[in-house]
Every structure is written in C-alpha cells, then in structure tokens.
Design an enzyme around this catalytic site. Structure first.
Site, PDB file in Angstrom:
ATOM      1  N   GLN A   1      -4.918  -1.635   9.476  1.00 23.01           N
ATOM      2  CA  GLN A   1      -4.971  -2.899   8.874  1.00 23.01           C
ATOM      3  C   GLN A   1      -5.652  -3.985   9.650  1.00 23.01           C
ATOM      4  O   GLN A   1      -5.165  -3.934  10.959  1.00 23.01           O
ATOM      5  CB  GLN A   1      -3.154  -3.309   8.503  1.00 23.01           C
TER       6      GLN A   1
ATOM      7  N   LYS B   1       1.049  -1.214  -0.049  1.00 24.99           N
ATOM      8  CA  LYS B   1      -0.141   0.218   0.099  1.00 24.99           C
ATOM      9  C   LYS B   1       0.894   1.237  -0.158  1.00 24.99           C
ATOM     10  O   LYS B   1       0.674   2.173  -0.578  1.00 24.99           O
ATOM     11  CB  LYS B   1      -0.752  -0.134   1.354  1.00 24.99           C
TER      12      LYS B   1
ATOM     13  N   ASP C   1     -11.238   3.124   4.029  1.00 21.89           N
ATOM     14  CA  ASP C   1     -11.544   1.666   3.844  1.00 21.89           C
ATOM     15  C   ASP C   1     -13.240   1.399   3.873  1.00 21.89           C
ATOM     16  O   ASP C   1     -13.492   0.551   3.362  1.00 21.89           O
ATOM     17  CB  ASP C   1     -10.934   1.028   4.984  1.00 21.89           C
TER      18      ASP C   1
HETATM   19  N1  GUN Z   1      -7.343  -6.652   5.842  1.00 21.55           N
HETATM   20  C1  GUN Z   1      -7.757  -7.375   4.752  1.00 21.55           C
HETATM   21  N2  GUN Z   1      -8.346  -6.521   3.908  1.00 21.55           N
HETATM   22  C2  GUN Z   1      -8.314  -5.369   4.218  1.00 21.55           C
HETATM   23  C3  GUN Z   1      -8.610  -4.183   3.709  1.00 21.55           C
HETATM   24  O1  GUN Z   1      -9.240  -3.991   2.879  1.00 21.55           O
HETATM   25  N3  GUN Z   1      -8.438  -3.199   4.802  1.00 21.55           N
HETATM   26  C4  GUN Z   1      -7.925  -3.234   5.975  1.00 21.55           C
HETATM   27  N4  GUN Z   1      -7.959  -2.358   6.893  1.00 21.55           N
HETATM   28  N5  GUN Z   1      -7.513  -4.631   6.657  1.00 21.55           N
HETATM   29  C5  GUN Z   1      -7.567  -5.410   5.609  1.00 21.55           C
END
Ligand code: GUN
Length: 307
Positions: free
Chosen positions: A97, A53, A120
């Site tokens: 995350q 990311k 998100d």
């Molecule tokens: N863990 C797995 N997929 C995601 C996501 O799309 N966002 C976040 N913050 N954590 C994740």
C-alpha cells in the site's frame, strides 16, 4: 443539461460477480487465489483502503493476508518480507500500500516484487509491457476506468481524452490505456498553463490531480464525459454547503458521520455541463478494488491453473 451518473459501484459489482465465478472454477480444481497486502505505518486513509481490499477478497473467495508493519520498519526488513512473499508459491498477488512512510525507498521496494505477482502493475517490467501495448498487470484504477467506459458504452476511439494528473498510479497508465484505444490524449498537471483552456477540449476528462474540486464547470466542454478519481474528506459544514448546496442527503450524512467524501470535480456544477459523470463515493473507488480482485485471479489462473 444534467449528466447521466456513471454508476461505478454497479459496474464493480458485476465485475466482482465475474471474478467470483472464476474463483469457483479454480476451486473445483482445488486452487485458491491468494493476495498478500503490505501496510507500513498508520496512515488512516491507507488503513481504510487495506481493510476494504481484505474484505473484498473474502467476499470473492480469494484468500488474503494483511501484513501490518510499524512506521519505523527499515528498508531491509520490508524487503525481507517482500522476498519471503516472492518465494511463497501460495501467494499469487503482492500489494504494497502506497504511500510508504518517509525514509523508505518506494522504487526499491516495488522493484523487489516478483513481476508475476505484481497485481498493482507498478513493477518496471509491467510498466514497460503496458507502454508497449502488451500488458500483463494493468494498474487497478485506470483499468477500472476503462472497464467503466466500455461497459457504459462510451466510445473512445478518435475522441480527445484529457487526463489531469501524471502519477505513476493513475495519470500515466490512464493516458497509455486511452492512447492504445486510439484516443487523442493530452496529459495536464500542476504546471499546465491555462488548465481550463486545455480541459475544455476534452470529450473524455479524467480528473486525477488530488486537488479538491479542481475541475469546475468552466473546465468542461458541454456534453463531455467526466471521470473523477479524487478522494477528499470534507470535515467542515461550510465546505459541504458550498459544494453540495441543497443536497439534503449529503448534509444528513455529514451530520451523522462528521464528514463526507468528494472528489477532484465540483460535482454539482459540472453535472450541469457534462453528459455523464462519476460520483464520489460510488464511482471509481469500487472499480479499483474490483480490478485488484480480477488481477489477483488472473495471476492465480496463470501461476496455479496452467492457463
Ligand atoms: N495508494 C493509492 N492507490 C493505490 C493503489 O492502487 N495501489 C497501492 N498499492 N497503493 C495505492
């Protein structure tokens, strides 16, 4: 039948180029979007995701900062960091995350993120807006899948979509997005009786159950479109040979790296039945990151750009 491969990586590249163009327009006005990522603990998969990311932000011209906290971080310490990012006018997007280490209350953390910075789309206000069909931030994985279906010319209206998995991150928002586009939607999960009988009715099948090779050829109607959200690391040679018989390239990658990735779909066998299918890797994963960038730029345009 041998399915057309839906090249998520290529669509993601196009989306990233579009995002970079919007970043350039903001730059002319002295505005730089910024994403802050919070990683608690040392889950290896999460570390890989967070690094990709940050790298994707850098390549798109988006400022990013990763806050790495030890697994022993308290709820109060984590919430104090969220409060600081909420209050910082430079920050356009906050991403925590998931999963968080045991002992931390995920809902309380997500509730604390400013919904205007919740790229998100996990804050209850943003979930509510999505349910009502007036989304602000759409969760990145299902948003990316909708972009893929649209850009690959796959019709949605009136078709039967079956989503396997009911997570807050993928399954539930995926079902809502398909519903809003006038698909007939069925959601399956681990307690669905006779899963194959249900999934065989799908024109569009989204596998997001988190179970290796759960979806086999018997689960798929001939000609269906299959989207694989799963990510599993195969570390045993016999599993690679069982799931990818005769695939010399994948075997070579396994010998080189000691593992290869695959999804919730038994790709080789399902590709003989489906009309189109996403691969793992190179399918949904890159789209998720591209949509995170898109959501972050949209936030900056709204917050800093007067848009
Ligand atoms: N863990 C797995 N997929 C995601 C996501 O799309 N966002 C976040 N913050 N954590 C994740």
């Amino acid at each position: 039948m041998t399915a057309r491969i839906l090249d998520g990586a290529a669509v993601a590249r196009t989306i990233r180029e579009e995002v970079a163009a919007r970043v350039s327009e903001l730059a002319v006005r002295g505005i730089r979007p910024r994403l802050d990522v919070v990683l608690v603990g040392d889950d290896p998969a999460s570390q890989v995701y967070v690094r990709s990311k940050a790298r994707a932000c850098e390549r798109a011209g988006i400022a990013s900062e990763t806050h790495r906290l030890p697994a022993e971080t308290s709820q109060a310490e984590l919430e104090a960091l969220i409060d600081r990012l909420d209050a910082d006018p430079e920050v356009d997007g906050i991403l925590v995350q998931l999963p968080l280490p045991p002992g931390l209350d995920t809902h309380r953390v997500l509730d604390r993120i400013d919904p205007e910075k919740d790229v998100d789309g996990f804050h209850p206000e943003n979930v509510g807006l999505l349910v009502q069909g007036r989304p602000r931030f759409v969760p990145c994985t299902p948003a990316g899948i909708m972009e893929l279906l649209d850009r690959e010319g796959i019709a949605i209206e009136g078709r039967h979509a079956v989503v396997v998995g009911r997570s807050d991150i993928v399954g539930k928002p995926m079902a809502l997005l398909l519903l809003h586009r006038h698909a007939t939607v069925t959601v399956c999960h681990s307690r669905t009786a006779d899963l194959a009988a249900v999934t065989r009715r799908a024109d569009i099948l989204v596998a997001a159950a988190g179970r290796l090779a759960l979806v086999g050829p018997d689960h798929v109607k001939p000609g269906a479109v299959v989207v694989d959200v799963g990510i599993h690391r195969l570390t045993e040679r016999q599993d690679v040979e069982r799931l990818f018989p005769g695939d010399a390239a994948r075997r070579a990658r396994f010998e080189e790296k000691g593992s290869v990735l695959t999804g919730d779909v038994d790709f080789v066998r399902v590709a003989e039945v489906a009309s189109a299918i996403t691969p793992v890797p190179g399918g949904v994963g890159p789209l998720t990151i591209a949509m995170l960038l898109a959501n972050t730029v949209a936030s900056a345009e709204r917050r800093k750009g007067g848009a």
